[in-house]
Design a protein around this motif. Structure first.
Motif, short mmCIF file in Angstrom:
data_model
loop_
_atom_site.label_atom_id
_atom_site.label_comp_id
_atom_site.label_asym_id
_atom_site.label_seq_id
_atom_site.Cartn_x
_atom_site.Cartn_y
_atom_site.Cartn_z
N GLY A 55 17.85 -24.74 -19.21
CA GLY A 55 17.77 -24.15 -20.54
C GLY A 55 19.30 -23.51 -20.77
N ARG A 56 20.48 -23.99 -19.97
CA ARG A 56 21.73 -23.48 -20.15
C ARG A 56 22.49 -24.49 -20.22
NH1 ARG A 56 22.63 -18.21 -16.53
NH2 ARG A 56 20.83 -16.72 -17.50
N GLU A 57 23.69 -24.27 -20.97
CA GLU A 57 24.73 -25.39 -20.72
C GLU A 57 25.79 -25.43 -19.70
OE1 GLU A 57 26.49 -25.48 -24.66
OE2 GLU A 57 25.16 -26.61 -25.70
N TYR A 58 26.26 -26.38 -19.17
CA TYR A 58 27.16 -26.31 -17.91
C TYR A 58 28.01 -27.57 -18.27
CZ TYR A 58 23.77 -23.59 -15.51
OH TYR A 58 22.97 -22.48 -15.19
N SER A 59 29.46 -27.41 -17.81
CA SER A 59 30.35 -28.47 -17.74
C SER A 59 30.03 -29.27 -16.42
CB SER A 59 31.80 -27.70 -17.58
OG SER A 59 31.92 -27.13 -16.49
N GLU A 60 30.87 -30.49 -16.59
CA GLU A 60 30.42 -31.19 -15.37
C GLU A 60 31.33 -30.60 -14.27
OE1 GLU A 60 31.53 -35.83 -14.13
OE2 GLU A 60 32.60 -35.12 -15.81
N ALA A 61 32.29 -29.82 -14.20
CA ALA A 61 32.54 -29.21 -12.82
C ALA A 61 31.80 -28.02 -12.38
CB ALA A 61 34.11 -28.40 -13.50
N GLU A 62 31.00 -27.58 -13.47
CA GLU A 62 30.01 -26.34 -13.14
C GLU A 62 28.77 -27.24 -12.28
OE1 GLU A 62 30.73 -22.91 -16.41
OE2 GLU A 62 29.65 -24.37 -16.82
N LEU A 63 28.48 -28.27 -12.94
CA LEU A 63 27.31 -28.83 -12.08
C LEU A 63 27.68 -29.37 -10.68
CD1 LEU A 63 26.17 -30.99 -15.24
CD2 LEU A 63 24.97 -28.95 -14.15
N HIS A 64 28.87 -29.92 -10.58
CA HIS A 64 29.37 -30.19 -9.13
C HIS A 64 29.52 -29.39 -8.30
CE1 HIS A 64 30.10 -34.71 -9.64
NE2 HIS A 64 30.56 -34.67 -10.80
N ALA A 65 30.05 -28.03 -8.93
CA ALA A 65 29.92 -26.91 -7.97
C ALA A 65 28.50 -26.30 -7.50
CB ALA A 65 30.79 -25.72 -8.73
N ASP A 80 24.12 -35.35 -3.81
CA ASP A 80 24.68 -35.98 -4.97
C ASP A 80 23.80 -35.78 -6.31
OD1 ASP A 80 26.46 -37.50 -3.33
OD2 ASP A 80 24.60 -38.62 -2.44
N MET A 81 24.60 -35.90 -7.14
CA MET A 81 23.91 -35.45 -8.62
C MET A 81 24.28 -36.57 -9.60
SD MET A 81 26.56 -32.97 -10.56
CE MET A 81 26.27 -33.88 -11.80
N ARG A 82 23.30 -36.60 -10.42
CA ARG A 82 23.44 -37.55 -11.62
C ARG A 82 22.66 -36.82 -13.08
NH1 ARG A 82 19.06 -40.16 -8.74
NH2 ARG A 82 17.39 -40.53 -10.39
N LEU A 83 22.95 -37.25 -14.18
CA LEU A 83 22.15 -36.67 -15.48
C LEU A 83 21.60 -37.88 -15.95
CD1 LEU A 83 25.21 -34.68 -16.91
CD2 LEU A 83 23.13 -33.70 -15.67
N GLU A 84 20.26 -37.42 -16.46
CA GLU A 84 19.35 -38.40 -17.19
C GLU A 84 18.95 -37.60 -18.40
OE1 GLU A 84 15.86 -39.12 -14.88
OE2 GLU A 84 16.96 -40.57 -13.31
N ARG A 85 18.57 -38.54 -19.29
CA ARG A 85 18.23 -37.88 -20.74
C ARG A 85 17.04 -37.16 -20.41
NH1 ARG A 85 20.38 -40.35 -25.00
NH2 ARG A 85 21.41 -42.44 -24.88
N GLY A 86 17.13 -35.85 -21.28
CA GLY A 86 16.14 -35.02 -21.14
C GLY A 86 14.82 -35.23 -22.21
#
Length: 413
Positions: A55-65, A80-86
């Protein structure tokens, strides 16, 4: 428009254009977080350690952190992380792929000694178990350079749903003493070290850590010597230590970091029991407690040179005060430590078929020590320890093996 105004406008434009040319830092609205690869630990523990919330917005750097924070858990190898369509347009689902450590684990350490320090070689074996959604216990035994040592620990994660971590550890620690064995008989209860730690997450990569520990020591008995049995000339007593520290950690890996910073700033109060004569050596012995404060700051930083090479630098400053018996005398320690190292990942971290992670490290370090007693007749002591080391560290899902060779030199100044 005057010439001066045009000149100011040109200067502002020259500074503003590079900023306008920079690409915007995209932000991703995360509507859900999913964790894969788990067999032993619950998903709640992993998500709480990321400090990311749907429910929040994050930058790519914040997601990796956030993924890196979860990877610092003691039972995680990597995340390891990845993004998929919500589920909605413009939203994303964050997928965290976790590689867990095995519930049975090992550790092996070999450190070469020097003229002043002996070789250190230890082998550890242990097991951990999870119960509930946020609790884990572990037990371990270590053998090698001394008598076997035992350790038992419990940790509760995400206390109060706020990401607070509370842990308690009990371990045996053999006395390090030159007292002849015939003068003292120790029991396992006399060797018990206990520690309670609470870690409270703050914003981003910041956290507060509070620690209380109690530990054993041997002191001369205050009983008159004519009433003493020879084996009770020394007796065990306990001291305790309180610590409050601020931590910042933005490194990308807890054991093999290649980028980021790790900083700890802390204050310590150690309550150290002692036995001494009151008002002269002919007086009877009495028991007292010295309240010794410490302040320290420890800063690491890592730079990535290539995908498999990195360099690091470390600086540490420690100031401690130690009381000397019942008098007003005390001594002050000031230690400055600096080090730098080059690291190389022998196996390509991107290869999925590798048997683990293997790192080679070469480094140099220097330690400046200053010891001063608050007595003008006692000269200060200054030491400079310099050294270099070569180390090899291997890590896989079962444990860690460390081999290190040190080359040291000590000078008194």
């Amino acid at each position: 428009m005057t010439t001066r105004s045009r000149l100011l406008l040109l200067i502002v434009a020259l500074f503003a254009l590079p900023l306008l040319a920079q690409p915007a830092n995209p932000r991703f609205f995360i509507d859900s977080i999913a964790v894969t690869g788990l067999r032993y630990v619950s998903e709640r523990v992993i998500v709480s350690e990321t400090r990311l919330q749907p429910g929040r917005e994050y930058s790519e750097a914040e997601l990796h952190a956030g993924a890196a924070r979860a990877a610092r858990l003691p039972f995680v190898v990597r995340v390891d992380m990845r993004l998929e369509r919500g589920g909605e347009r413009g939203a994303y689902r964050l997928i965290l792929e976790v590689t867990e450590k095995k519930p049975l684990f090992y550790g092996a350490t070999y450190n070469s000694g020097s003229e002043t320090t002996p070789d250190l070689h230890n082998l550890t074996a242990g097991a951990r178990a999870f119960f509930g959604r946020s609790d884990t216990v572990y037990g371990a035994i270590t053998a090698g350079d001394a008598e076997p040592r035992f350790e038992l620990g419990y940790t509760h994660y995400d206390l109060f749903g706020r990401g607070v971590v509370l842990s308690a550890v009990a371990q045996t620690r053999p006395f390090v003493t030159t007292i002849p064995e015939e003068l003292y008989e120790a029991s396992s209860a006399d060797e018990l070290v206990t520690r309670v730690v609470a870690a409270v997450p703050l914003r981003g990569n910041h956290a507060l850590r509070a620690t209380w520990s109690t530990w054993p020591t041997l002191l001369r008995s205050t009983t008159p010597i004519e009433q003493l049995d020879r084996k009770h000339t020394y007796e065990p007593v306990r001291g305790d230590t309180y610590e409050l520290a601020w931590l910042y950690d933005s490194t990308d890996d807890p054991l093999f970091p290649t980028s980021g910073s790790r900083t700890t700033v802390g204050a310590v109060m150690q309550n150290r029991p002692f036995t001494a004569h009151i008002q002269g050596p002919l007086r009877p012995l009495a028991r007292g407690t010295s309240h010794d404060p410490w302040l320290y700051a420890d800063v690491w930083h890592y730079w990535s040179l290539t995908p498999r090479q990195s360099i690091s630098a470390r600086g540490e400053d420690l100031i401690a005060r130690r009381g000397l018996g019942f008098s007003d005398q005390h001594e002050t320690f000031n230690q400055l430590f600096g080090a730098t190292a080059w690291s190389f990942d022998v196996w390509d971290p991107q290869r999925s078929s590798r048997p683990g992670d293997l790192r080679l490290e070469l480094g140099v370090e220097a330690l400046q020590s200053h010891i001063k007693v608050n007595d003008p007749l006692v000269p200060a002591e200054n030491y400079l320890d310099t050294g270099a080391h070569i180390a090899v560290v291997f890590r896989n899902e079962w444990g860690v093996i460390r081999v290190r060779f040190d080359f040291e030199n000590t000078e008194e100044r």
